[in-house]
Design an enzyme around this catalytic site. Structure first.
Site, PDB file in Angstrom:
ATOM      1  N   CYS A  45       1.070 -33.349  51.690  1.00  0.00           N
ATOM      2  CA  CYS A  45       1.204 -32.864  50.311  1.00  0.00           C
ATOM      3  C   CYS A  45      -0.169 -32.547  49.709  1.00  0.00           C
ATOM      4  CB  CYS A  45       1.931 -33.890  49.445  1.00  0.00           C
ATOM      5  SG  CYS A  45       2.243 -33.252  47.785  1.00  0.00           S
ATOM      6  N   LYS A  84       4.001 -36.265  59.145  1.00  0.00           N
ATOM      7  CA  LYS A  84       3.855 -34.847  58.796  1.00  0.00           C
ATOM      8  C   LYS A  84       2.459 -34.656  58.225  1.00  0.00           C
ATOM      9  CE  LYS A  84       6.093 -31.059  56.719  1.00  0.00           C
ATOM     10  NZ  LYS A  84       5.941 -31.191  55.271  1.00  0.00           N
ATOM     11  N   ASN A  86       5.181 -25.874  61.561  1.00  0.00           N
ATOM     12  CA  ASN A  86       5.753 -25.627  60.233  1.00  0.00           C
ATOM     13  C   ASN A  86       4.846 -24.689  59.436  1.00  0.00           C
ATOM     14  OD1 ASN A  86       5.443 -27.302  57.194  1.00  0.00           O
ATOM     15  ND2 ASN A  86       7.358 -26.304  57.702  1.00  0.00           N
ATOM     16  N   GLY A  87       5.484 -23.946  58.531  1.00  0.00           N
ATOM     17  CA  GLY A  87       4.749 -23.079  57.615  1.00  0.00           C
ATOM     18  C   GLY A  87       5.112 -21.619  57.778  1.00  0.00           C
ATOM     19  N   ASP A  88       5.722 -21.042  56.730  1.00  0.00           N
ATOM     20  CA  ASP A  88       6.010 -19.600  56.677  1.00  0.00           C
ATOM     21  C   ASP A  88       7.021 -19.119  57.715  1.00  0.00           C
ATOM     22  OD1 ASP A  88       4.146 -19.632  54.686  1.00  0.00           O
ATOM     23  OD2 ASP A  88       2.586 -18.587  55.812  1.00  0.00           O
ATOM     24  N   GLY A 122      11.061 -24.922  55.623  1.00  0.00           N
ATOM     25  CA  GLY A 122      11.232 -25.408  54.257  1.00  0.00           C
ATOM     26  C   GLY A 122      11.706 -24.303  53.342  1.00  0.00           C
ATOM     27  N   ARG A 123      10.740 -23.575  52.774  1.00  0.00           N
ATOM     28  CA  ARG A 123      11.073 -22.592  51.745  1.00  0.00           C
ATOM     29  C   ARG A 123      11.993 -21.485  52.239  1.00  0.00           C
ATOM     30  NH1 ARG A 123       5.128 -21.281  50.286  1.00  0.00           N
ATOM     31  NH2 ARG A 123       5.060 -21.644  52.538  1.00  0.00           N
TER      32      ARG A 123
HETATM   33  C1  FMN Z   1       8.718 -27.685  46.270  1.00  0.00           C
HETATM   34  C2  FMN Z   1       8.237 -28.284  47.575  1.00  0.00           C
HETATM   35  C3  FMN Z   1       8.411 -29.652  47.807  1.00  0.00           C
HETATM   36  C4  FMN Z   1       7.969 -30.239  49.001  1.00  0.00           C
HETATM   37  N1  FMN Z   1       8.160 -31.583  49.212  1.00  0.00           N
HETATM   38  C5  FMN Z   1       7.779 -32.140  50.392  1.00  0.00           C
HETATM   39  C6  FMN Z   1       8.009 -33.522  50.667  1.00  0.00           C
HETATM   40  O1  FMN Z   1       8.554 -34.262  49.841  1.00  0.00           O
HETATM   41  N2  FMN Z   1       7.610 -34.025  51.865  1.00  0.00           N
HETATM   42  C7  FMN Z   1       7.006 -33.231  52.811  1.00  0.00           C
HETATM   43  O2  FMN Z   1       6.663 -33.717  53.900  1.00  0.00           O
HETATM   44  N3  FMN Z   1       6.764 -31.916  52.573  1.00  0.00           N
HETATM   45  C8  FMN Z   1       7.137 -31.367  51.397  1.00  0.00           C
HETATM   46  N4  FMN Z   1       6.898 -30.031  51.164  1.00  0.00           N
HETATM   47  C9  FMN Z   1       6.190 -29.231  52.173  1.00  0.00           C
HETATM   48  C10 FMN Z   1       7.176 -28.558  53.118  1.00  0.00           C
HETATM   49  O3  FMN Z   1       7.880 -29.532  53.860  1.00  0.00           O
HETATM   50  C11 FMN Z   1       6.479 -27.621  54.103  1.00  0.00           C
HETATM   51  O4  FMN Z   1       5.535 -28.339  54.857  1.00  0.00           O
HETATM   52  C12 FMN Z   1       5.772 -26.463  53.427  1.00  0.00           C
HETATM   53  O5  FMN Z   1       6.545 -25.937  52.360  1.00  0.00           O
HETATM   54  C13 FMN Z   1       5.466 -25.345  54.432  1.00  0.00           C
HETATM   55  O6  FMN Z   1       6.630 -24.953  55.124  1.00  0.00           O
HETATM   56  P1  FMN Z   1       7.535 -23.685  54.665  1.00  0.00           P
HETATM   57  O7  FMN Z   1       6.616 -22.486  54.639  1.00  0.00           O
HETATM   58  O8  FMN Z   1       8.605 -23.597  55.711  1.00  0.00           O
HETATM   59  O9  FMN Z   1       8.066 -23.994  53.298  1.00  0.00           O
HETATM   60  C14 FMN Z   1       7.325 -29.434  49.981  1.00  0.00           C
HETATM   61  C15 FMN Z   1       7.164 -28.058  49.737  1.00  0.00           C
HETATM   62  C16 FMN Z   1       7.601 -27.478  48.555  1.00  0.00           C
HETATM   63  C17 FMN Z   1       7.386 -25.985  48.338  1.00  0.00           C
END
Ligand code: FMN
Length: 256
Positions: free
Chosen positions: A27, A66, A127-129, A151-152
């Protein structure tokens, strides 16, 4: 910051039914890193080690970690933190291919996750994008990781996970119909209010409703519904949220 509390937290999580316990060292938020939590732990490997060990001591469930690539371009120490995690008994490592200082800017660099894959024998998740089959394949290829985390890309459209998984494995996939998608959102509203109570439940689920409306329009190739979205996010009652969502999408569903 106290390994003993990590042990207690792990114990409580297991008692509450957790299948795994994932420690968040990724985070980037100031209010989190300011308290030496989240990604700030990557700058304190010895503290990270103690916290992982404390967590593992509190549970028989798998503990996973993570992280990001590192704090900034000058400290890409994910391989070191991953080795520490492995040494303390963690069972899987996920790496978001950005540094903390990147926050969510730029692009995740999946090839830089490869150094973590080489550093440890545990499964590594990239992970990421990642948001579709093409980016999933590219992330797997460039990182050499064992799996991906999304995630997103799944916000407002959780079926995207099955869609991508089936595309990557070459297995059949039947996309949900608009009616099934709406039904799943209505179920989520009901579940949220059941879990959190009406007042908090609506507040928690509204951001998912907003993401759902955005995804709905995007997936159907329709213009975004900015006004309806804002109105939905102000609703305080679950029944009204449900009715207004159905009304807002009604015409759009026919259009589909
Ligand atoms: C609104 C939001 C909340 C998130 N909360 C957490 C969390 O509680 N724990 C965690 O490990 N990652 C958290 N993340 C990070 C995501 O798990 C991920 O690593 C990050 O968004 C990149 O992946 P993505 O591009 O697939 O979203 C959060 C991301 C966003 C945008």
């Amino acid at each position: 910051r106290d390994p003993e509390w990590m042990r207690v937290g792990a114990e409580l999580s297991e008692a509450a039914g957790a299948d795994i316990i994932d420690i968040n060292m990724g985070c980037p938020a100031k209010k989190v890193t300011g308290g030496q939590s989240g990604c700030a732990l990557m700058r304190e490997p010895e503290l990270a080690r103690k916290l992982i060990a404390g967590t593992v001591a509190g549970t028989k469930r798998p503990v996973t970690v993570k992280m990001r690539l590192g704090w900034d371009e000058g400290s890409l120490n994910a391989p070191e933190i991953a080795r520490i995690a492995e040494g303390e008994g963690a069972q899987m490592v996920t790496v978001h291919g950005r540094t903390r200082m990147q926050f969510y800017t730029g692009k995740a660099t999946w090839d830089r996750i490869a150094a973590v894959v080489e550093a440890i024998d545990l499964p590594v998740i990239a992970n990421g994008d990642i948001e579709d089959a093409a980016t999933a394949r590219a992330a797997l290829e460039q990182s050499g990781a064992d799996g991906i985390m999304i995630g997103r890309g799944a916000e407002g459209r959780p079926w995207r996970l099955a869609e991508i998984s089936n595309a990557v494995f070459g297995t059949p996939y039947r996309a949900p119909t608009p009616a099934q998608k709406l039904e799943s959102m209505l179920t989520q509203i009901a579940n949220s209010t059941e879990l959190y109570g009406e007042r908090l439940g609506v507040r928690v689920v509204r951001k998912h409703v907003a993401a759902f409306v955005d995804a709905w329009c995007e997936d159907l190739g329709l213009p975004q519904m900015a006004e309806a979205r804002v109105a939905l996010c102000r609703i305080e009652s679950p029944a009204m949220l449900r009715d207004e969502l159905i009304a807002a999408l009604g015409g759009r569903r026919d259009a589909a």
